[in-house]
Design a protein around this motif. Structure first.
Motif, PDB file in Angstrom:
ATOM      1  N   ARG A  55       4.883  12.540   4.801  1.00 50.06           N
ATOM      2  CA  ARG A  55       5.930  11.443   5.334  1.00 50.06           C
ATOM      3  C   ARG A  55       4.528   9.941   5.501  1.00 50.06           C
ATOM      4  O   ARG A  55       3.606  10.163   5.793  1.00 50.06           O
ATOM      5  CB  ARG A  55       6.186  11.638   6.858  1.00 50.06           C
ATOM      6  N   ILE A  56       5.191   8.588   5.292  1.00 50.13           N
ATOM      7  CA  ILE A  56       3.843   8.149   5.208  1.00 50.13           C
ATOM      8  C   ILE A  56       4.529   7.384   6.193  1.00 50.13           C
ATOM      9  O   ILE A  56       5.897   6.438   5.995  1.00 50.13           O
ATOM     10  CB  ILE A  56       4.017   7.278   3.607  1.00 50.13           C
ATOM     11  N   LEU A  57       4.558   6.569   7.306  1.00 51.99           N
ATOM     12  CA  LEU A  57       4.586   5.121   7.994  1.00 51.99           C
ATOM     13  C   LEU A  57       3.836   4.312   8.907  1.00 51.99           C
ATOM     14  O   LEU A  57       2.319   3.922   8.534  1.00 51.99           O
ATOM     15  CB  LEU A  57       4.519   6.388   9.471  1.00 51.99           C
ATOM     16  N   SER A  58       4.090   3.610   8.413  1.00 49.36           N
ATOM     17  CA  SER A  58       4.042   2.008   9.112  1.00 49.36           C
ATOM     18  C   SER A  58       4.672   2.436  10.321  1.00 49.36           C
ATOM     19  O   SER A  58       5.416   1.104  10.401  1.00 49.36           O
ATOM     20  CB  SER A  58       4.386   1.044   8.368  1.00 49.36           C
ATOM     21  N   VAL A  59       3.117   1.529  11.325  1.00 50.82           N
ATOM     22  CA  VAL A  59       2.947   1.365  12.963  1.00 50.82           C
ATOM     23  C   VAL A  59       2.933   0.441  12.688  1.00 50.82           C
ATOM     24  O   VAL A  59       1.526   0.261  12.918  1.00 50.82           O
ATOM     25  CB  VAL A  59       3.267   2.679  13.886  1.00 50.82           C
ATOM     26  N   LEU A 111       1.027  -1.307   0.108  1.00 45.43           N
ATOM     27  CA  LEU A 111       0.283   0.124   0.356  1.00 45.43           C
ATOM     28  C   LEU A 111       0.643   1.536  -0.098  1.00 45.43           C
ATOM     29  O   LEU A 111       0.866   2.150  -0.629  1.00 45.43           O
ATOM     30  CB  LEU A 111      -0.734  -0.438   1.152  1.00 45.43           C
ATOM     31  N   ILE A 112       1.804   1.261   0.495  1.00 48.59           N
ATOM     32  CA  ILE A 112       2.700   2.507   1.011  1.00 48.59           C
ATOM     33  C   ILE A 112       3.952   2.759  -0.543  1.00 48.59           C
ATOM     34  O   ILE A 112       3.735   3.894  -0.974  1.00 48.59           O
ATOM     35  CB  ILE A 112       3.867   2.199   1.791  1.00 48.59           C
ATOM     36  N   GLN A 113       3.913   1.329  -1.110  1.00 48.79           N
ATOM     37  CA  GLN A 113       4.399   1.616  -2.313  1.00 48.79           C
ATOM     38  C   GLN A 113       3.442   2.935  -3.263  1.00 48.79           C
ATOM     39  O   GLN A 113       4.190   3.362  -4.452  1.00 48.79           O
ATOM     40  CB  GLN A 113       5.108   0.589  -3.004  1.00 48.79           C
ATOM     41  N   GLU A 114       2.041   2.158  -3.405  1.00 48.84           N
ATOM     42  CA  GLU A 114       1.426   2.448  -4.246  1.00 48.84           C
ATOM     43  C   GLU A 114       0.547   3.601  -3.846  1.00 48.84           C
ATOM     44  O   GLU A 114       0.682   4.921  -4.622  1.00 48.84           O
ATOM     45  CB  GLU A 114      -0.009   1.809  -4.560  1.00 48.84           C
ATOM     46  N   LEU A 115       0.869   4.519  -2.671  1.00 48.49           N
ATOM     47  CA  LEU A 115       0.828   5.636  -2.097  1.00 48.49           C
ATOM     48  C   LEU A 115       2.644   6.717  -2.576  1.00 48.49           C
ATOM     49  O   LEU A 115       1.446   7.850  -3.478  1.00 48.49           O
ATOM     50  CB  LEU A 115       0.902   6.226  -0.563  1.00 48.49           C
TER      51      LEU A 115
END
Length: 86
Positions: free
Chosen positions: A55-59, A39-43
């Protein structure tokens, strides 16, 4: 600010890796992390196309409590209260 909670990560991974691989979910494969990574790659791709800086964070840890509350453990370094009662 946007928050996106993926609620069907295990099902998505089952569809992607099939029945045999689905037995590994939770043991070898962290379904939530893998789906968030994709999902982060697509965003990132979409944001770059629109010229959006973010900033896209996966927490790990925060969770939704119903529709109105987000539980998010944080470490408070300092607190100051400003107002008529301080």
């Amino acid at each position: 600010m946007l928050l996106i909670e993926v609620t069907n990560a295990r099902e998505v991974m089952r569809q992607r890796i099939g029945r045999l691989g689905s037995r590994l979910i939770g043991k070898v494969v962290d379904a939530e992390a893998q789906v968030e990574k994709a999902l982060i790659q697509e965003l990132e791709t979409a944001f770059r196309e629109f010229g959006i800086e973010a900033r896209i964070l996966s927490v790990q840890g925060p969770r939704m409590l119903g529709r109105c509350h987000l539980e998010m453990p944080v470490q408070v370094r300092e607190e100051r209260r400003v107002g008529p009662e301080s």
